[in-house]
Design a protein around this motif. Sequence first.
Motif, PDB file in Angstrom:
ATOM      1  N   PHE A  29     -44.704 -18.812  43.746  1.00  0.00           N
ATOM      2  CA  PHE A  29     -43.521 -19.084  44.555  1.00  0.00           C
ATOM      3  C   PHE A  29     -43.868 -19.121  46.036  1.00  0.00           C
ATOM      4  O   PHE A  29     -43.371 -19.973  46.785  1.00  0.00           O
ATOM      5  N   ILE A  30     -44.705 -18.197  46.486  1.00  0.00           N
ATOM      6  CA  ILE A  30     -45.072 -18.147  47.905  1.00  0.00           C
ATOM      7  C   ILE A  30     -45.831 -19.411  48.306  1.00  0.00           C
ATOM      8  O   ILE A  30     -45.559 -20.012  49.352  1.00  0.00           O
ATOM      9  N   VAL A  31     -46.787 -19.830  47.458  1.00  0.00           N
ATOM     10  CA  VAL A  31     -47.560 -21.040  47.757  1.00  0.00           C
ATOM     11  C   VAL A  31     -46.646 -22.253  47.778  1.00  0.00           C
ATOM     12  O   VAL A  31     -46.726 -23.110  48.678  1.00  0.00           O
ATOM     13  N   TRP A  32     -45.746 -22.349  46.797  1.00  0.00           N
ATOM     14  CA  TRP A  32     -44.829 -23.493  46.709  1.00  0.00           C
ATOM     15  C   TRP A  32     -43.901 -23.553  47.917  1.00  0.00           C
ATOM     16  O   TRP A  32     -43.731 -24.603  48.541  1.00  0.00           O
ATOM     17  N   LEU A  33     -43.306 -22.411  48.274  1.00  0.00           N
ATOM     18  CA  LEU A  33     -42.381 -22.400  49.408  1.00  0.00           C
ATOM     19  C   LEU A  33     -43.110 -22.589  50.729  1.00  0.00           C
ATOM     20  O   LEU A  33     -42.568 -23.225  51.649  1.00  0.00           O
ATOM     21  N   SER A  34     -44.309 -22.050  50.838  1.00  0.00           N
ATOM     22  CA  SER A  34     -45.083 -22.250  52.068  1.00  0.00           C
ATOM     23  C   SER A  34     -45.324 -23.728  52.318  1.00  0.00           C
ATOM     24  O   SER A  34     -45.206 -24.220  53.454  1.00  0.00           O
ATOM     25  N   THR A  35     -45.626 -24.453  51.263  1.00  0.00           N
ATOM     26  CA  THR A  35     -45.849 -25.897  51.389  1.00  0.00           C
ATOM     27  C   THR A  35     -44.583 -26.602  51.868  1.00  0.00           C
ATOM     28  O   THR A  35     -44.630 -27.509  52.707  1.00  0.00           O
ATOM     29  N   TYR A  41     -41.791 -25.905  59.997  1.00  0.00           N
ATOM     30  CA  TYR A  41     -41.854 -24.688  60.821  1.00  0.00           C
ATOM     31  C   TYR A  41     -43.263 -24.266  61.198  1.00  0.00           C
ATOM     32  O   TYR A  41     -43.436 -23.279  61.918  1.00  0.00           O
ATOM     33  N   GLY A  42     -44.264 -24.974  60.740  1.00  0.00           N
ATOM     34  CA  GLY A  42     -45.635 -24.588  61.038  1.00  0.00           C
ATOM     35  C   GLY A  42     -46.158 -23.597  60.007  1.00  0.00           C
ATOM     36  O   GLY A  42     -45.396 -22.956  59.278  1.00  0.00           O
ATOM     37  N   GLN A  43     -47.475 -23.463  59.980  1.00  0.00           N
ATOM     38  CA  GLN A  43     -48.118 -22.691  58.924  1.00  0.00           C
ATOM     39  C   GLN A  43     -47.751 -21.203  58.959  1.00  0.00           C
ATOM     40  O   GLN A  43     -47.371 -20.627  57.947  1.00  0.00           O
ATOM     41  N   THR A  44     -47.854 -20.574  60.126  1.00  0.00           N
ATOM     42  CA  THR A  44     -47.604 -19.134  60.218  1.00  0.00           C
ATOM     43  C   THR A  44     -46.145 -18.795  59.915  1.00  0.00           C
ATOM     44  O   THR A  44     -45.834 -17.938  59.089  1.00  0.00           O
ATOM     45  N   THR A  45     -45.217 -19.492  60.602  1.00  0.00           N
ATOM     46  CA  THR A  45     -43.793 -19.249  60.381  1.00  0.00           C
ATOM     47  C   THR A  45     -43.399 -19.598  58.951  1.00  0.00           C
ATOM     48  O   THR A  45     -42.621 -18.877  58.316  1.00  0.00           O
ATOM     49  N   GLY A  46     -43.947 -20.689  58.436  1.00  0.00           N
ATOM     50  CA  GLY A  46     -43.644 -21.098  57.066  1.00  0.00           C
ATOM     51  C   GLY A  46     -44.092 -20.064  56.054  1.00  0.00           C
ATOM     52  O   GLY A  46     -43.387 -19.790  55.075  1.00  0.00           O
ATOM     53  N   TYR A  47     -45.265 -19.453  56.305  1.00  0.00           N
ATOM     54  CA  TYR A  47     -45.759 -18.432  55.382  1.00  0.00           C
ATOM     55  C   TYR A  47     -44.857 -17.196  55.410  1.00  0.00           C
ATOM     56  O   TYR A  47     -44.524 -16.632  54.357  1.00  0.00           O
ATOM     57  N   ILE A  48     -44.454 -16.768  56.595  1.00  0.00           N
ATOM     58  CA  ILE A  48     -43.561 -15.607  56.721  1.00  0.00           C
ATOM     59  C   ILE A  48     -42.225 -15.890  56.029  1.00  0.00           C
ATOM     60  O   ILE A  48     -41.673 -15.028  55.334  1.00  0.00           O
ATOM     61  N   MET A  49     -41.720 -17.122  56.221  1.00  0.00           N
ATOM     62  CA  MET A  49     -40.465 -17.489  55.557  1.00  0.00           C
ATOM     63  C   MET A  49     -40.619 -17.481  54.036  1.00  0.00           C
ATOM     64  O   MET A  49     -39.716 -17.040  53.308  1.00  0.00           O
ATOM     65  N   ARG A 141     -32.560 -29.454  55.944  1.00  0.00           N
ATOM     66  CA  ARG A 141     -32.502 -30.697  56.707  1.00  0.00           C
ATOM     67  C   ARG A 141     -32.243 -30.386  58.187  1.00  0.00           C
ATOM     68  O   ARG A 141     -31.575 -29.412  58.529  1.00  0.00           O
ATOM     69  N   ASP A 142     -32.807 -31.213  59.067  1.00  0.00           N
ATOM     70  CA  ASP A 142     -32.570 -31.122  60.517  1.00  0.00           C
ATOM     71  C   ASP A 142     -33.014 -29.793  61.120  1.00  0.00           C
ATOM     72  O   ASP A 142     -32.419 -29.285  62.076  1.00  0.00           O
ATOM     73  N   HIS A 143     -34.048 -29.197  60.584  1.00  0.00           N
ATOM     74  CA  HIS A 143     -34.679 -28.016  61.167  1.00  0.00           C
ATOM     75  C   HIS A 143     -33.705 -26.882  61.492  1.00  0.00           C
ATOM     76  O   HIS A 143     -33.560 -26.491  62.649  1.00  0.00           O
ATOM     77  N   PRO A 144     -33.020 -26.327  60.496  1.00  0.00           N
ATOM     78  CA  PRO A 144     -32.202 -25.134  60.787  1.00  0.00           C
ATOM     79  C   PRO A 144     -33.127 -23.979  61.152  1.00  0.00           C
ATOM     80  O   PRO A 144     -34.326 -23.998  60.841  1.00  0.00           O
ATOM     81  N   GLY A 145     -32.600 -22.956  61.808  1.00  0.00           N
ATOM     82  CA  GLY A 145     -33.420 -21.809  62.175  1.00  0.00           C
ATOM     83  C   GLY A 145     -34.061 -21.175  60.946  1.00  0.00           C
ATOM     84  O   GLY A 145     -33.517 -21.260  59.845  1.00  0.00           O
ATOM     85  N   PRO A 146     -35.223 -20.523  61.115  1.00  0.00           N
ATOM     86  CA  PRO A 146     -35.919 -19.920  59.974  1.00  0.00           C
ATOM     87  C   PRO A 146     -35.039 -18.968  59.162  1.00  0.00           C
ATOM     88  O   PRO A 146     -35.022 -19.025  57.934  1.00  0.00           O
ATOM     89  N   ALA A 147     -34.310 -18.074  59.840  1.00  0.00           N
ATOM     90  CA  ALA A 147     -33.465 -17.117  59.132  1.00  0.00           C
ATOM     91  C   ALA A 147     -32.372 -17.836  58.347  1.00  0.00           C
ATOM     92  O   ALA A 147     -32.067 -17.474  57.206  1.00  0.00           O
ATOM     93  N   LEU A 148     -31.797 -18.882  58.952  1.00  0.00           N
ATOM     94  CA  LEU A 148     -30.741 -19.639  58.291  1.00  0.00           C
ATOM     95  C   LEU A 148     -31.288 -20.397  57.081  1.00  0.00           C
ATOM     96  O   LEU A 148     -30.628 -20.501  56.047  1.00  0.00           O
ATOM     97  N   ALA A 149     -32.510 -20.914  57.224  1.00  0.00           N
ATOM     98  CA  ALA A 149     -33.130 -21.635  56.115  1.00  0.00           C
ATOM     99  C   ALA A 149     -33.383 -20.707  54.930  1.00  0.00           C
ATOM    100  O   ALA A 149     -33.151 -21.074  53.770  1.00  0.00           O
ATOM    101  N   VAL A 150     -33.834 -19.477  55.201  1.00  0.00           N
ATOM    102  CA  VAL A 150     -34.078 -18.507  54.139  1.00  0.00           C
ATOM    103  C   VAL A 150     -32.765 -18.127  53.464  1.00  0.00           C
ATOM    104  O   VAL A 150     -32.687 -18.030  52.232  1.00  0.00           O
ATOM    105  N   LEU A 151     -31.706 -17.927  54.255  1.00  0.00           N
ATOM    106  CA  LEU A 151     -30.398 -17.595  53.689  1.00  0.00           C
ATOM    107  C   LEU A 151     -29.878 -18.723  52.803  1.00  0.00           C
ATOM    108  O   LEU A 151     -29.318 -18.492  51.732  1.00  0.00           O
TER     109      LEU A 151
END
Length: 386
Positions: A29-35, A41-49, A141-151
Amino acid sequence: MGTGSIQLARVFGIRIGASPSWFVVALIFIVWLSTAYDDQYGQTTGYIMAVSSVALFFLSLTLHELGHAWIARRNGIEIAGIDLWFFGGIAKLNRDSESPGEEFRVSAAGPAVTLLIVIVSCVVGLLVGGSSDFGDALVLRDHPGPALAVLGWLALVNAGLFVFNLVPAFPLDGGRIARAIAWKITGDRNRGTRFSARLGQAFSYVLMGLGIFLLVRGDAGSGIWWILMGWFLGQSATGAVVSSRFSERLEGVTVADVMDTQPVWVPGDTTVLQAQDEFFLRYRWPWFPVADPISGRFLGLLHQARVDGAVQEGQPALHVADVLDADGDEAFRVHDDTPIEQLLASEGLRSLGALMVIDRDERLRGVVTLEQVRRALASATPGRAA
């Protein structure tokens, strides 16, 4: 399921564990979502998300199972623990439901918690980002904030879990709810089980068919996942059908029908020195039931270690009734009118190898051993003489 699981936490005294397969799924799941997140969001932020999303999702699964566990406890069903594994989570109950209402309440509790998680995620998302931004977060879509995307992802995946889990196919929660309804209508738990299990078998073929379709279309990962999911549901449903037939053959058989009615027991006013000489040294058993010599009321189990300890401490005249742990022996007693099939989930029977049989007045009636239960079950196995 749950065999060899690693303990993660204890919540309200309930052990939360995870099998090795859970860690594999979490990594996938982590690998799939990171991709999916990396592109926006970029590699680092994407991995944290991705890690945050997976952690919140499995927290959701745990809360789902805790919902089952909480209602089960309120209905007098003890919980052996909760395990996360390849296909999600499972709350291990020490017995099956005893009425359609109990079955319905316990089964519906998990989906109710999942629905609550969806509602809370949506409310928080709407408060944080508004309807427009949160709508974008739901479809990434349209680059929502990281926290909003996770929610948004959390709300979406739990909504899917809620709908899937309510499919009336055993062993899904929806199938158990269907069993409760069929049980209520027919008055027969076994018929209710077979009804929902047949639906589960049919649904498993649908899932495996979907998996084959996805494989043919080139989506190997999703195809294999749905085939495995369908196979697991099908096996569980088939097992439920066999189990219902098995239960019918055991119907009416109680503990009193298979127990030893003349067990060796120690009177409560026996001294520990007498117990050591007349029982432990004579029979070479590690424990004996103790009962009141006048009323026959079961007092508890007498273990050799306690007797030897009292003698070594210079208290040979101490009565055996004074060295018992009556509260600790609660798991090793069973009423004589208990259906034999209820012993299948008895932790006390597995750990001690026997249970003390008492009547409604708490008097010792006999002892039922693991071997006696096994013989009763063997006689009820389909294809063998009853």
